[in-house]
Design a protein around this motif. Structure first.
Motif: not given
Length: 501
Positions: A138-139, A130, A43, A389-390, A143-146
């Protein structure tokens, strides 16, 4: 105590366990450190560890309402003596703080055991986390999202069960946005209630404030009891209620007049799940006996307010960059390019234009005050879209190239007239158009985790009150926590995140 039992307790529950002798502060700290070891590689929520300081602290006596509870502070504006406060910026990452911030001292006085600092965007200037310096947080739910920003590291750590509550701050939504992204409680206190000192009296002309992100309403209330109140170096002597904020949780909020609005001039088509979050909340509020009215427009022109918010943000950021250069001897190129762009936009404002922007806050305040003549609360989505998403909000390469050229030629005026401000409103505020209102008007606001998408992504609902409305917000939040409980939900547990060795 193993991690499952640890995560079943909120902060007050852990403090009770220490007080009763069920567990020691040292044992709690080791559980938290092990949990951090297990989840942080996934994370990137914690960017500075203070394990030795924390172990030294639990070896001695602790007192206060949160005695023995592990805690994290935000790496922005929450100074711990002897530890750098980077604000997500490389030039500041090597300068130890000379003294504790007032809020950090109050947390220590409450018995908390601070063992690290959490990730934040450079100078807290974005609704995502970021930074180039540390990389993206990461969320835990995806984990692909903020996890949101700027208190994204704190929210990720709380949602992942590292700590039950963590330090946060909010200048445009930076407590409420991460709370919404991560399925947590995020209370932004009203202007002046929580100190920002001792080095400054207020930040962003009072728009920014300190606070926490938590899993339970009672933790947020008890933390406000710890933090609220003036300080000798502060600009105000805030009015603190005679009854504690914690005592409000569980009390009947009475029958409230609630205006519900999803409209936004910044985002004319909020995500269906943002609309669904508020529609479900409106039904629950009606079932609880409140008078709920669906509104077709915001009480304040949110696009005009967004322009004023960004103008203030850019000018303040320009000062922060210049201050960092004075303190460290660094150059413009040592900051992220987006930071350089925003600072250049700030410098492009004349002093008269800037004062004009600040003075227009009075218009926004008067319009919102008129709204509260007929309502007790304004309810909106916290987010207009799913957590991005990141990397999704990275400035486009072509815009970066153009901005770099203008920065090199020092034509900041052209940069301001290039349409970049409108582009930044569209790209960066489009998914979070609802939160800046409470900051510029100084009103208390709260995000509650009342909704999730079918895929399990959290979506928060925001409640804004008039001045001094923190107690009312907490009474209603306690009522909603009982009606729509959320603390039983847990994000996936990474491998190796069990009992400490």
């Amino acid at each position: 105590m193993d991690i499952d039992e640890y995560r079943r307790h909120d902060a007050l529950g852990l403090a009770d366990a220490v007080r009763s002798g069920e567990v020691t502060a040292g044992e709690l700290l080791e559980v938290a450190l092990h949990r951090a070891d297990a989840v942080n590689p996934h994370l990137n929520a914690i960017v500075q560890r203070m394990d030795d300081r924390a172990r030294e602290r639990v070896a001695g006596p602790l007192d206060g309402p949160f005695a023995g509870v592990p805690f994290l502070i935000k790496d922005l504006g929450q100074d711990y003596r002897g530890v750098p406060t980077s604000g997500g910026s490389r030039p500041l990452s090597r300068i130890p703080a000379a003294e504790h911030s007032t809020v950090v001292q109050r947390w220590l006085d409450s018995g908390l055991v601070i063992f690290g600092k959490t990730n934040t965007p450079e100078f807290g200037a974005k609704g995502i986390t970021e930074p180039d310096l540390f990389g993206p947080a990461r969320n835990p739910w995806d984990a692909s999202r903020t996890p949101g920003g700027s208190s994204g590291g704190s929210a990720a750590a709380v949602a992942a069960g590292v700590v039950p509550v963590a330090g946060a701050s909010d200048g445009g939504g930076s407590i409420r946005i991460p709370a919404a992204c991560c399925g947590l409680v995020g209370l932004k206190p009203g202007r002046g209630l929580v100190p920002m000192g001792p080095s400054v009296g207020e930040a962003m002309h009072g728009a920014a404030t300190n606070g926490v992100i938590s899993r339970s309403v009672r933790d947020s209330a008890a933390m406000l009891d710890v933090l609220a109140g003036g300080e000798p170096s502060g600009p105000y002597l805030p009015g603190v209620p005679t009854e504690s904020f914690l005592s409000q949780v569980g009390q009947d909020p009475g029958r409230l007049r609630i205006g519900v609005c999803t409209a936004s001039s910044i985002n004319s088509e909020p995500h269906p799940e943002a609309l669904a979050s508020v529609e479900a909340a409106a039904r629950t509020l009606s079932d609880l006996g409140h008078d709920v009215e669906m509104l077709t427009e915001q009480p304040v022109d949110d696009l005009a307010l967004a322009r004023d918010f960004l103008a203030t943000w850019f000018v303040v950021l320009a000062w922060q960059v210049d201050d960092a250069k004075r303190r460290t001897g660094c150059r413009d190129g040592d900051f992220e390019l987006d930071t350089q762009i925003m600072a250049a936009l700030g410098r492009a404002h004349s002093s008269v234009e800037y004062v004009d922007t600040v003075m227009r806050r009075h218009e926004h305040v008067r319009r919102l005050s008129a709204f509260f003549d007929g309502y007790d609360l304004l309810v909106t989505p916290t987010l207009a879209d799913l957590p991005p998403h990141i990397g999704a909000l990275d400035t486009p390469r072509l815009a970066h190239r153009a901005a770099t050229g203008l920065l090199k030629t020092r034509t900041a005026g052209l940069l301001r007239r290039s349409g970049l401000v409108e582009s930044m409103i569209d790209n960066n505020l489009n998914w979070i158009p609802y939160t800046q209102l409470a900051n510029l008007t100084g009103r208390p606001a709260l995000s509650l985790p009342l909704h999730r998408t079918p895929e399990g992504v959290p979506m928060g609902v925001q409640f804004i009150s008039q001045l001094g409305g923190e107690s009312m917000l907490l009474r209603l939040a306690g009522q909603l926590e009982q009606a729509v409980p959320w603390d039983h939900r847990r994000p996936p547990v990474p491998a190796g995140a069990g009992r400490p060795r």
